[in-house]
Motif scaffolding. Sequence first.
Motif, PDB file in Angstrom:
ATOM      1  N   LYS A 228     -73.005  27.429  20.764  1.00  0.00           N
ATOM      2  CA  LYS A 228     -74.030  27.370  21.807  1.00  0.00           C
ATOM      3  C   LYS A 228     -73.699  26.331  22.892  1.00  0.00           C
ATOM      4  O   LYS A 228     -74.422  26.206  23.874  1.00  0.00           O
ATOM      5  N   ILE A 229     -72.616  25.599  22.703  1.00  0.00           N
ATOM      6  CA  ILE A 229     -72.285  24.543  23.660  1.00  0.00           C
ATOM      7  C   ILE A 229     -72.010  25.129  25.035  1.00  0.00           C
ATOM      8  O   ILE A 229     -71.257  26.090  25.185  1.00  0.00           O
ATOM      9  N   ASN A 230     -72.641  24.534  26.035  1.00  0.00           N
ATOM     10  CA  ASN A 230     -72.327  24.832  27.425  1.00  0.00           C
ATOM     11  C   ASN A 230     -71.317  23.777  27.870  1.00  0.00           C
ATOM     12  O   ASN A 230     -71.663  22.618  28.101  1.00  0.00           O
ATOM     13  N   TRP A 231     -70.058  24.160  27.966  1.00  0.00           N
ATOM     14  CA  TRP A 231     -68.993  23.180  28.213  1.00  0.00           C
ATOM     15  C   TRP A 231     -69.027  22.636  29.633  1.00  0.00           C
ATOM     16  O   TRP A 231     -68.544  21.532  29.905  1.00  0.00           O
ATOM     17  N   TYR A 232     -69.624  23.381  30.544  1.00  0.00           N
ATOM     18  CA  TYR A 232     -69.830  22.897  31.910  1.00  0.00           C
ATOM     19  C   TYR A 232     -70.744  21.672  31.872  1.00  0.00           C
ATOM     20  O   TYR A 232     -70.469  20.644  32.494  1.00  0.00           O
ATOM     21  N   ALA A 233     -71.839  21.780  31.110  1.00  0.00           N
ATOM     22  CA  ALA A 233     -72.778  20.663  30.975  1.00  0.00           C
ATOM     23  C   ALA A 233     -72.209  19.562  30.091  1.00  0.00           C
ATOM     24  O   ALA A 233     -72.370  18.368  30.384  1.00  0.00           O
ATOM     25  N   MET A 234     -71.538  19.923  29.011  1.00  0.00           N
ATOM     26  CA  MET A 234     -70.963  18.920  28.110  1.00  0.00           C
ATOM     27  C   MET A 234     -69.915  18.072  28.830  1.00  0.00           C
ATOM     28  O   MET A 234     -69.781  16.875  28.562  1.00  0.00           O
ATOM     29  N   SER A 235     -69.196  18.672  29.761  1.00  0.00           N
ATOM     30  CA  SER A 235     -68.178  17.934  30.502  1.00  0.00           C
ATOM     31  C   SER A 235     -68.798  16.908  31.449  1.00  0.00           C
ATOM     32  O   SER A 235     -68.116  16.005  31.929  1.00  0.00           O
ATOM     33  N   GLN A 236     -70.101  17.052  31.712  1.00  0.00           N
ATOM     34  CA  GLN A 236     -70.824  16.068  32.525  1.00  0.00           C
ATOM     35  C   GLN A 236     -71.535  15.026  31.670  1.00  0.00           C
ATOM     36  O   GLN A 236     -72.025  14.026  32.197  1.00  0.00           O
ATOM     37  N   ASN A 249     -61.516  18.931  21.832  1.00  0.00           N
ATOM     38  CA  ASN A 249     -61.439  20.326  22.292  1.00  0.00           C
ATOM     39  C   ASN A 249     -60.976  20.366  23.749  1.00  0.00           C
ATOM     40  O   ASN A 249     -61.710  20.814  24.643  1.00  0.00           O
ATOM     41  N   PRO A 250     -59.761  19.883  24.018  1.00  0.00           N
ATOM     42  CA  PRO A 250     -59.294  19.763  25.402  1.00  0.00           C
ATOM     43  C   PRO A 250     -59.254  21.087  26.155  1.00  0.00           C
ATOM     44  O   PRO A 250     -59.384  21.097  27.388  1.00  0.00           O
ATOM     45  N   ASP A 251     -59.099  22.192  25.426  1.00  0.00           N
ATOM     46  CA  ASP A 251     -59.066  23.492  26.091  1.00  0.00           C
ATOM     47  C   ASP A 251     -60.431  23.908  26.624  1.00  0.00           C
ATOM     48  O   ASP A 251     -60.532  24.836  27.436  1.00  0.00           O
TER      49      ASP A 251
END
Length: 377
Positions: A228-236, A249-251
């Motif tokens: 369920k992770i939103n990586w766009y938001a997690m990257s912020q 999870n660098p990819d």
Amino acid sequence: MSFRPIYKKRSWVPPLSHLDYYKLMDNAYAINELINNNMIDIKAMSGNPSAIELIEKSIQNIDINALSLNPAAGHLFKKYDEKYRYFLSEYNVNYRENLNFDESFSAMSYFDDYTSLPTSRKWGNTINYASLALNPQGLDYLYKQINVEQTTDRNIISNLCWNTRAIDVLEKIEKRNVNLLDFENLTNNPNAVHIIERNMDKITTDNQWANLSFNLNAVHIMRNNFTKINWYAMSQNESNDAIKLLLENPDKIVWNMINENRNPKAIELLRKNPEKVNLYHLCSNPIAIDLLEEYIYKGHKVDRLNFDSLSLNNAIFILDTEKMKKQINNKNFDENGNLLKSFAEELIQKSLHPDRVKKYLLEFNYDLLGDEYLEDE
């Protein structure tokens, strides 16, 4: 006291006239430059905590919704309310149910979008209680106006779900009727994670999972709901836990958003991966100002920067130490033409006041005037 921080823009920053006017009005460090450039607009800067002295002098010209959100305006709420409000007969405590939220929001910008939603209230031209519910420093006044623990007003409760200082009230509302809570907003609140964990069945939308991915204190929840992770938001997400998850999870990293991440470790990551630096996104990040400046001095064209984001970035301004030094002995006049004491005079008067000297002698056996401890006889 009369001593105040004074800021000036960095030498490479374009003239203020080239930046976004209304975003500058919200920049806490832009006030002195705005004054020097005759760009003051009280209505536009009503939400700026650093503009509070200007606001006090022209309170009749403010934007009341923005003032309600201003964390430095708590002392003005009652004064303004009593003087300017008038009664409106129509009020819908559930008006939010008629609003359609944009599914493609950015977690970081969602708060700005949300606070600009149309508001409905019982009183016209008054402190906006729904906005106060968003303001951590507005709760004391709000609690005196309405019984927030018993209210069914969905507008107030929905905004309280954002507020990091409203947790005690939210817990009471949860016990009374958990369905009154707005989980679209609550998932943004870093202090409400324990409430969310008790009600995980309420987390059903992509927006909620994106909010949790952005939430500083919810990374452990997202680890347990990895798909369920939103990586766009997690990257912020600025927490160290989020940076650790991203490094594992660098990819999955969304590098443009790493440029906006305000954790110093994110900037270190960019320095190790210079090909991932995106100056357009870096412009919004005050933590990254040194990195941005390095690229400017290497020859990157300033006119290709994101002026909108740059306008909101406090770090484009630095302390003007020379002007601040001049404040020490400068004397000014008040609005009635009376000569005011300089900062140095004020400081001496307060620090060496007879009552203070006496207190230190009696309680600490310390002589402020002689700058020494006295031996007991």
